[in-house]
Design a protein around this motif. Structure first.
Motif, mmCIF file in Angstrom:
data_model
loop_
_atom_site.group_PDB
_atom_site.id
_atom_site.type_symbol
_atom_site.label_atom_id
_atom_site.label_comp_id
_atom_site.label_asym_id
_atom_site.label_seq_id
_atom_site.Cartn_x
_atom_site.Cartn_y
_atom_site.Cartn_z
ATOM 1 N N GLY A 1 0.843 -1.180 0.000
ATOM 2 C CA GLY A 1 0.000 0.000 0.000
ATOM 3 C C GLY A 1 0.880 1.231 0.000
ATOM 4 O O GLY A 1 2.105 1.131 0.137
ATOM 5 N N PRO A 2 0.308 2.424 -0.191
ATOM 6 C CA PRO A 2 1.126 3.639 -0.181
ATOM 7 C C PRO A 2 1.967 3.741 1.082
ATOM 8 O O PRO A 2 1.465 3.623 2.198
ATOM 9 C CB PRO A 2 0.063 4.755 -0.252
ATOM 10 N N LYS A 3 3.269 3.912 0.882
ATOM 11 C CA LYS A 3 4.238 4.019 1.968
ATOM 12 C C LYS A 3 4.250 2.793 2.874
ATOM 13 O O LYS A 3 4.617 2.887 4.045
ATOM 14 C CB LYS A 3 3.991 5.291 2.798
ATOM 15 N N HIS A 4 3.875 1.648 2.317
ATOM 16 C CA HIS A 4 3.843 0.422 3.113
ATOM 17 C C HIS A 4 4.553 -0.695 2.355
ATOM 18 O O HIS A 4 3.950 -1.375 1.523
ATOM 19 C CB HIS A 4 2.401 0.021 3.440
ATOM 20 N N MET A 5 5.842 -0.843 2.617
ATOM 21 C CA MET A 5 6.620 -1.940 2.059
ATOM 22 C C MET A 5 6.774 -3.007 3.131
ATOM 23 O O MET A 5 6.890 -2.701 4.321
ATOM 24 C CB MET A 5 8.000 -1.462 1.603
ATOM 25 N N SER A 6 6.787 -4.267 2.718
ATOM 26 C CA SER A 6 6.871 -5.354 3.682
ATOM 27 C C SER A 6 7.687 -6.489 3.083
ATOM 28 O O SER A 6 7.587 -6.781 1.882
ATOM 29 C CB SER A 6 5.467 -5.849 4.039
ATOM 30 N N VAL A 7 8.504 -7.139 3.920
ATOM 31 C CA VAL A 7 9.270 -8.301 3.484
ATOM 32 C C VAL A 7 8.450 -9.544 3.812
ATOM 33 O O VAL A 7 8.092 -9.787 4.967
ATOM 34 C CB VAL A 7 10.642 -8.348 4.167
ATOM 35 N N GLU A 8 8.136 -10.313 2.774
ATOM 36 C CA GLU A 8 7.234 -11.449 2.918
ATOM 37 C C GLU A 8 7.839 -12.710 2.300
ATOM 38 O O GLU A 8 8.757 -12.641 1.479
ATOM 39 C CB GLU A 8 5.891 -11.150 2.225
ATOM 40 N N ASP A 9 7.278 -13.852 2.686
ATOM 41 C CA ASP A 9 7.576 -15.110 2.015
ATOM 42 C C ASP A 9 6.684 -15.214 0.783
ATOM 43 O O ASP A 9 5.448 -15.100 0.883
ATOM 44 C CB ASP A 9 7.313 -16.293 2.943
ATOM 45 N N VAL A 10 7.297 -15.400 -0.383
ATOM 46 C CA VAL A 10 6.557 -15.521 -1.639
ATOM 47 C C VAL A 10 7.067 -16.761 -2.367
ATOM 48 O O VAL A 10 8.152 -17.280 -2.061
ATOM 49 C CB VAL A 10 6.743 -14.262 -2.525
ATOM 50 N N PRO A 11 6.315 -17.265 -3.355
ATOM 51 C CA PRO A 11 6.769 -18.462 -4.078
ATOM 52 C C PRO A 11 8.091 -18.226 -4.808
ATOM 53 O O PRO A 11 8.341 -17.140 -5.334
ATOM 54 C CB PRO A 11 5.629 -18.713 -5.074
ATOM 55 N N ASP A 12 8.929 -19.256 -4.832
ATOM 56 C CA ASP A 12 10.169 -19.169 -5.610
ATOM 57 C C ASP A 12 9.832 -19.037 -7.089
ATOM 58 O O ASP A 12 8.863 -19.640 -7.575
ATOM 59 C CB ASP A 12 11.014 -20.434 -5.413
ATOM 60 N N PRO A 13 10.617 -18.259 -7.840
ATOM 61 C CA PRO A 13 10.385 -18.167 -9.286
ATOM 62 C C PRO A 13 10.745 -19.471 -9.980
ATOM 63 O O PRO A 13 11.600 -20.233 -9.501
ATOM 64 C CB PRO A 13 11.314 -17.027 -9.714
ATOM 65 N N ILE A 14 10.110 -19.714 -11.115
ATOM 66 C CA ILE A 14 10.392 -20.907 -11.909
ATOM 67 C C ILE A 14 10.583 -20.498 -13.364
ATOM 68 O O ILE A 14 10.178 -19.413 -13.783
ATOM 69 C CB ILE A 14 9.258 -21.942 -11.809
ATOM 70 N N ILE A 15 11.206 -21.364 -14.134
ATOM 71 C CA ILE A 15 11.335 -21.156 -15.574
ATOM 72 C C ILE A 15 9.950 -21.292 -16.210
ATOM 73 O O ILE A 15 9.285 -22.326 -16.098
ATOM 74 C CB ILE A 15 12.299 -22.186 -16.196
ATOM 75 N N LYS A 16 9.508 -20.225 -16.867
ATOM 76 C CA LYS A 16 8.205 -20.247 -17.536
ATOM 77 C C LYS A 16 8.339 -20.282 -19.050
ATOM 78 O O LYS A 16 7.478 -20.819 -19.749
ATOM 79 C CB LYS A 16 7.386 -19.023 -17.129
#
Length: 394
Positions: free
Chosen positions: A8-23
């Protein structure tokens, strides 16, 4: 994996997200070892909020080690050390062949009327997951990824992703020659690096900014400096007093819409950010406003017949431009996102020298882990803690 995300505006957060894959067969996956925080990232922080989606992974200045490549990538292999340009460009279309990788016809975002996609940069530019993360999918890796030598620290090469080619192009577009005078407005990362590139070429450089520690940095590299707060509305007169009354031969506007001087515009950005995206997006594209103090200063301070090179990003559509002044002074204006691969080979040859010619290894003021990214965004926006350039090390 861990990644810096926009929430959100002025709201950065470090999160767990899926690992990237070859697409796609043209993709590669890299393990990110360094990733810069750019002034353009601050545009996502608030002004471009209508084009962001909570959870977007940000960042467009990464480098790292190749982990895996797609079936059609023949020039890279696992273990290669690479820098990834912020442009997502195919390298084969007509625009890329003209050296205009930021206008790549394969990745243009025609829905929004914008050019090539960028890493980590909103719906306007493809909503491609960015590089402030532990891993990154690199589209068109065979063309885009820049192989760099083993040995030197990351800081020798990481700025090839954006800072160096953006500054290099700004100086190229300014068209100044040794012995001529270049005024650089803004001593943030791009202005600072543009001054270094120009000084290396034998150009007389004046840098104007309002932050004392930034002016001290560029002065230590050999630039003349002007404190904008001290000059007040006499900035152009001060420049003319140092250039035989004419003005600078060229001016680089390295500030863009982050310029100070327009509380009304700042309020507009905040209000638009609170509107539903369906309303805010067309407003920003067709009726957006910018802070124009840096740009109008450039038009004033450049000599007649001179050139204004714009590397600072603008996003407005209804900004008042002093066309009479531009025509009367017979000014040339060049601008645009950096075409990274257009300049990267020339810059890399300079970076490979034993001597750190441009001082890149000491350019970053802060090296931080990803978990400190939310505070780093706030500090960078406020220009606090002596912060000029941040590099995250996942």
């Amino acid at each position: 994996m861990r990644a810096v995300t926009w929430q959100g505006p002025k709201h950065m957060s470090v999160e767990d997200v899926p690992d990237p894959i070859i697409k796609e067969p043209t993709d590669a996956i890299i393990r990110v070892t360094s990733s810069g925080l750019c002034g353009s990232d601050l545009h996502l922080y608030e002004p471009l909020a209508p084009f962001m989606t909570p959870g977007d992974v940000v960042g467009h200045e990464p480098m790292g080690i190749v982990e895996e490549v797609g079936s059609s990538v023949t020039d890279l292999k696992a273990g290669d050390r690479v820098v990834v340009p912020f442009n997502v460009a195919c390298g084969e279309c007509w625009m890329c062949e003209q050296g205009l990788m930021s206008q790549c016809e394969t990745t243009q975002n025609r829905e929004h009327g914008t050019g090539a996609s960028f890493l980590g940069y909103s719906k306007l530019y493809g909503q491609v997951p960015g590089g402030q993360a532990e891993y990154l999918n690199v589209p068109y890796a065979g063309f885009g990824a820049i192989k760099v030598p083993e040995g030197p620290p990351d800081d020798r090469f990481v700025f090839l992703s954006d800072v160096l080619p953006t500054a290099w192009q700004a100086v190229e577009y300014a068209g100044v020659q040794p012995g001529q005078t270049l005024l650089v407005l803004g001593a943030g990362p791009i202005g600072d690096m543009a001054a270094r590139v120009a000084i290396h070429r034998g150009i007389d450089v004046i840098v104007a900014d309002r932050v004392a520690h930034r002016l001290a940095r560029v002065a230590s590299r050999g630039a003349e400096v002007i404190n904008i707060d001290e000059a007040g509305d006499q900035l152009a007169e001060e420049v003319r007093s140092r250039t035989n009354g004419r003005g600078a031969d060229a001016v680089i506007d390295a500030v863009g819409l982050e310029a100070h001087g327009s509380p009304a515009v700042e309020l507009t950005h905040k209000l638009v950010g609170k509107l539903p995206d369906a309303i805010a997006q067309p407003f920003m594209k067709k009726a957006g406003l910018d802070r124009l103090s840096a740009l109008t200063s450039a038009f004033d301070a450049v000599r007649r017949g001179g050139t204004v090179s714009i590397s600072g990003v603008y996003g407005g559509a209804v900004d008042p431009i002093p066309m009479m002044q531009l025509f009367d002074k017979q000014l040339q204006i060049r601008m645009g996102q950096a075409n990274v691969r257009r300049w990267s080979d020339d810059i890399l040859e300079l970076l490979k020298k034993d001597e750190d010619v441009l001082g890149v290894e000491s350019f970053a003021t802060h090296h931080l882990p990803l978990d400190e990214a939310p505070q780093a965004y706030a500090d960078f926006r406020d220009k606090s803690d002596g912060m000029v350039k941040v590099v995250f090390n996942p």
